[in-house]
Write a protein that holds these residues in place. Structure first.
Motif, PDB file in Angstrom:
ATOM      1  N   SER A   1       0.833  -1.204   0.000  1.00 28.37           N
ATOM      2  CA  SER A   1       0.000   0.000   0.000  1.00 28.37           C
ATOM      3  C   SER A   1       0.870   1.258   0.000  1.00 28.37           C
ATOM      4  O   SER A   1       2.052   1.210   0.364  1.00 28.37           O
ATOM      5  N   PRO A   2       0.322   2.402  -0.419  1.00 30.35           N
ATOM      6  CA  PRO A   2       1.109   3.638  -0.457  1.00 30.35           C
ATOM      7  C   PRO A   2       1.473   4.120   0.942  1.00 30.35           C
ATOM      8  O   PRO A   2       0.827   3.759   1.933  1.00 30.35           O
ATOM      9  N   THR A   3       2.481   4.925   1.004  1.00 31.53           N
ATOM     10  CA  THR A   3       2.966   5.446   2.283  1.00 31.53           C
ATOM     11  C   THR A   3       2.792   6.962   2.342  1.00 31.53           C
ATOM     12  O   THR A   3       2.530   7.617   1.338  1.00 31.53           O
ATOM     13  N   MET A   4       2.962   7.497   3.540  1.00 34.21           N
ATOM     14  CA  MET A   4       3.022   8.942   3.762  1.00 34.21           C
ATOM     15  C   MET A   4       3.860   9.190   5.004  1.00 34.21           C
ATOM     16  O   MET A   4       4.123   8.254   5.785  1.00 34.21           O
ATOM     17  N   PRO A   5       4.336  10.428   5.217  1.00 31.93           N
ATOM     18  CA  PRO A   5       5.147  10.706   6.404  1.00 31.93           C
ATOM     19  C   PRO A   5       4.406  10.343   7.689  1.00 31.93           C
ATOM     20  O   PRO A   5       3.187  10.524   7.797  1.00 31.93           O
ATOM     21  N   ALA A   6       5.151   9.847   8.648  1.00 29.78           N
ATOM     22  CA  ALA A   6       4.538   9.382   9.898  1.00 29.78           C
ATOM     23  C   ALA A   6       3.666  10.447  10.553  1.00 29.78           C
ATOM     24  O   ALA A   6       2.573  10.148  11.039  1.00 29.78           O
ATOM     25  N   LEU A   7       4.114  11.700  10.556  1.00 32.07           N
ATOM     26  CA  LEU A   7       3.330  12.751  11.203  1.00 32.07           C
ATOM     27  C   LEU A   7       1.996  12.978  10.524  1.00 32.07           C
ATOM     28  O   LEU A   7       1.068  13.486  11.142  1.00 32.07           O
ATOM     29  N   SER A   8       1.894  12.616   9.257  1.00 27.49           N
ATOM     30  CA  SER A   8       0.617  12.743   8.551  1.00 27.49           C
ATOM     31  C   SER A   8      -0.201  11.462   8.653  1.00 27.49           C
ATOM     32  O   SER A   8      -1.437  11.498   8.554  1.00 27.49           O
ATOM     33  N   ARG A   9       0.446  10.338   8.833  1.00 23.43           N
ATOM     34  CA  ARG A   9      -0.251   9.047   8.902  1.00 23.43           C
ATOM     35  C   ARG A   9      -1.055   8.912  10.193  1.00 23.43           C
ATOM     36  O   ARG A   9      -2.197   8.439  10.191  1.00 23.43           O
ATOM     37  N   TYR A  10      -0.463   9.295  11.319  1.00 18.32           N
ATOM     38  CA  TYR A  10      -1.151   9.118  12.598  1.00 18.32           C
ATOM     39  C   TYR A  10      -2.190  10.222  12.780  1.00 18.32           C
ATOM     40  O   TYR A  10      -1.970  11.377  12.410  1.00 18.32           O
ATOM     41  N   THR A  11      -3.332   9.847  13.362  1.00 20.08           N
ATOM     42  CA  THR A  11      -4.446  10.777  13.507  1.00 20.08           C
ATOM     43  C   THR A  11      -4.941  10.742  14.950  1.00 20.08           C
ATOM     44  O   THR A  11      -4.332  10.129  15.810  1.00 20.08           O
ATOM     45  N   GLY A  12      -6.067  11.391  15.199  1.00 25.21           N
ATOM     46  CA  GLY A  12      -6.634  11.360  16.539  1.00 25.21           C
ATOM     47  C   GLY A  12      -6.405  12.647  17.296  1.00 25.21           C
ATOM     48  O   GLY A  12      -5.877  13.634  16.766  1.00 25.21           O
ATOM     49  N   VAL A  13      -6.787  12.646  18.563  1.00 24.39           N
ATOM     50  CA  VAL A  13      -6.826  13.860  19.386  1.00 24.39           C
ATOM     51  C   VAL A  13      -5.463  14.537  19.481  1.00 24.39           C
ATOM     52  O   VAL A  13      -5.333  15.754  19.280  1.00 24.39           O
ATOM     53  N   LEU A  14      -4.418  13.781  19.804  1.00 24.23           N
ATOM     54  CA  LEU A  14      -3.089  14.375  19.951  1.00 24.23           C
ATOM     55  C   LEU A  14      -2.629  14.990  18.633  1.00 24.23           C
ATOM     56  O   LEU A  14      -2.105  16.111  18.605  1.00 24.23           O
ATOM     57  N   TYR A  15      -2.829  14.274  17.542  1.00 25.06           N
ATOM     58  CA  TYR A  15      -2.342  14.754  16.253  1.00 25.06           C
ATOM     59  C   TYR A  15      -3.202  15.887  15.702  1.00 25.06           C
ATOM     60  O   TYR A  15      -2.715  16.734  14.953  1.00 25.06           O
ATOM     61  N   ASP A  16      -4.469  15.941  16.100  1.00 30.09           N
ATOM     62  CA  ASP A  16      -5.296  17.102  15.768  1.00 30.09           C
ATOM     63  C   ASP A  16      -4.723  18.350  16.434  1.00 30.09           C
ATOM     64  O   ASP A  16      -4.641  19.418  15.820  1.00 30.09           O
ATOM     65  N   ALA A  17      -4.322  18.210  17.703  1.00 31.50           N
ATOM     66  CA  ALA A  17      -3.752  19.347  18.432  1.00 31.50           C
ATOM     67  C   ALA A  17      -2.370  19.712  17.896  1.00 31.50           C
ATOM     68  O   ALA A  17      -1.991  20.886  17.882  1.00 31.50           O
ATOM     69  N   LEU A  18      -1.622  18.719  17.446  1.00 34.45           N
ATOM     70  CA  LEU A  18      -0.308  18.981  16.854  1.00 34.45           C
ATOM     71  C   LEU A  18      -0.449  19.780  15.565  1.00 34.45           C
ATOM     72  O   LEU A  18       0.389  20.641  15.258  1.00 34.45           O
ATOM     73  N   ASP A  19      -1.500  19.504  14.794  1.00 38.17           N
ATOM     74  CA  ASP A  19      -1.880  20.280  13.613  1.00 38.17           C
ATOM     75  C   ASP A  19      -0.720  20.468  12.633  1.00 38.17           C
ATOM     76  O   ASP A  19      -0.298  21.586  12.341  1.00 38.17           O
ATOM     77  N   VAL A  20      -0.221  19.365  12.118  1.00 40.07           N
ATOM     78  CA  VAL A  20       0.889  19.420  11.166  1.00 40.07           C
ATOM     79  C   VAL A  20       0.515  20.220   9.916  1.00 40.07           C
ATOM     80  O   VAL A  20       1.321  21.004   9.402  1.00 40.07           O
ATOM     81  N   LYS A  21      -0.717  20.071   9.454  1.00 42.65           N
ATOM     82  CA  LYS A  21      -1.139  20.779   8.249  1.00 42.65           C
ATOM     83  C   LYS A  21      -1.095  22.291   8.433  1.00 42.65           C
ATOM     84  O   LYS A  21      -0.908  23.042   7.469  1.00 42.65           O
ATOM     85  N   GLY A  22      -1.273  22.747   9.660  1.00 36.60           N
ATOM     86  CA  GLY A  22      -1.282  24.181   9.926  1.00 36.60           C
ATOM     87  C   GLY A  22       0.091  24.783  10.173  1.00 36.60           C
ATOM     88  O   GLY A  22       0.202  25.999  10.388  1.00 36.60           O
ATOM     89  N   MET A  23       1.136  23.959  10.149  1.00 32.98           N
ATOM     90  CA  MET A  23       2.486  24.475  10.375  1.00 32.98           C
ATOM     91  C   MET A  23       3.008  25.209   9.144  1.00 32.98           C
ATOM     92  O   MET A  23       2.767  24.795   8.006  1.00 32.98           O
ATOM     93  N   LYS A  24       3.717  26.286   9.378  1.00 37.85           N
ATOM     94  CA  LYS A  24       4.399  26.986   8.299  1.00 37.85           C
ATOM     95  C   LYS A  24       5.596  26.143   7.858  1.00 37.85           C
ATOM     96  O   LYS A  24       6.066  25.288   8.613  1.00 37.85           O
ATOM     97  N   PRO A  25       6.110  26.349   6.648  1.00 32.13           N
ATOM     98  CA  PRO A  25       7.217  25.520   6.151  1.00 32.13           C
ATOM     99  C   PRO A  25       8.409  25.453   7.114  1.00 32.13           C
ATOM    100  O   PRO A  25       8.966  24.372   7.324  1.00 32.13           O
ATOM    101  N   ALA A  26       8.802  26.584   7.696  1.00 31.84           N
ATOM    102  CA  ALA A  26       9.937  26.571   8.623  1.00 31.84           C
ATOM    103  C   ALA A  26       9.612  25.772   9.880  1.00 31.84           C
ATOM    104  O   ALA A  26      10.469  25.065  10.424  1.00 31.84           O
ATOM    105  N   GLU A  27       8.365  25.873  10.343  1.00 35.72           N
ATOM    106  CA  GLU A  27       7.949  25.119  11.520  1.00 35.72           C
ATOM    107  C   GLU A  27       7.924  23.620  11.217  1.00 35.72           C
ATOM    108  O   GLU A  27       8.359  22.810  12.044  1.00 35.72           O
ATOM    109  N   ARG A  28       7.438  23.280  10.038  1.00 36.06           N
ATOM    110  CA  ARG A  28       7.381  21.862   9.655  1.00 36.06           C
ATOM    111  C   ARG A  28       8.786  21.272   9.557  1.00 36.06           C
ATOM    112  O   ARG A  28       9.018  20.125   9.952  1.00 36.06           O
TER     113      ARG A  28
END
Length: 245
Positions: A74-101
């Protein structure tokens, strides 16, 4: 510094990365156990009832078994994008600016029952395996991971902040790691451990530490970074912090 996050039972679907390449994951010392477990969960997926029993799932969750059957293809994606749920919602990787990411990629890692330890940008497929699972032919996960994972964790160097949940912390110890306890302050100053919102608050703290312009590589710097994010973080021991809500 390295902030070690727990994984999530739920995983994002899909991905646009190539199929799993165990040799490309960080911490190559873990590859023999990874190979054994990937083979074990994929083989077990051929027997759906046995898989459901071993993974502690209901029949309605048989789709998770299908994920394991396809774990190598199956296809892959970066671990920070693969894991979901309450903690990862609060981490909000999608909302990080490029330098923050970019900073987060160097400061965050995820504990995994299947892969042991992966860095933020390691490419992983969707799968289902928890720390409490016992896979036929593989045995208890703690017995498999502890001899190889503990030396890796002991050799990380620098400040390690251990935010793993209990079952994942039980897979391997980390000497000298900083622990974070989420507490609520009651009248009279009494503090009680928070359970329901624990993950959300740890996710907010992980985000603050991961995105900070300067690396928070001491407990004092951690509390300063937390304060700037409106988080009350206090040192309660040589390697212990409390996040007070």
């Amino acid at each position: 510094m390295l902030v070690l996050l727990p994984p999530s039972e739920t995983k994002a679907e899909g991905g646009d990365g190539p199929s799993l390449d165990l040799s490309a994951l960080s911490f190559p010392e873990l590859e023999p156990v990874r190979e054994k477990l990937v083979s074990a969960v994929a083989d077990l997926a051929g027997d759906v009832p046995a898989s459901l029993a071993a993974l502690g799932l209901s029949e309605r969750q048989s789709g998770e078994v299908a994920r394991n059957a396809a774990v190598r293809t199956s296809p892959t994606m970066p671990a920070l994008s693969r894991y979901t749920g309450v903690l990862y919602d609060a981490l909000d990787v999608k909302g990080m600016k490029p330098a923050e990411r970019k900073r987060a990629a160097g400061r965050l890692a995820v504990a995994s029952a299947l892969f042991g330890l992966v860095r933020a940008d390691d490419l992983v497929p969707a799968y289902r395996l928890s720390a409490s699972s016992t896979i036929p032919g593989a045995g208890p996960l703690g017995a498999l991971w502890r001899p190889v994972l503990e030396p890796v964790l002991a050799g990380l160097g620098g400040l390690v902040v251990d935010m793993r949940s209990g079952p994942y912390a039980g897979l391997a110890r980390i000497p000298g790691a900083v622990t974070v306890r989420v507490v609520s302050e009651q009248s009279g100053g009494r503090r009680l451990a928070v359970t329901h919102f624990n993950k959300a608050h740890k996710g907010k703290l992980a985000r603050a530490l991961a995105c900070a312009p300067g690396e928070p590589d001491t407990l004092r710097k951690m509390t300063t970074v937390a304060a700037k994010a409106d988080l009350r973080l206090e040192q309660t021991g040589p390697n212990a912090l409390e996040l007070v809500i």
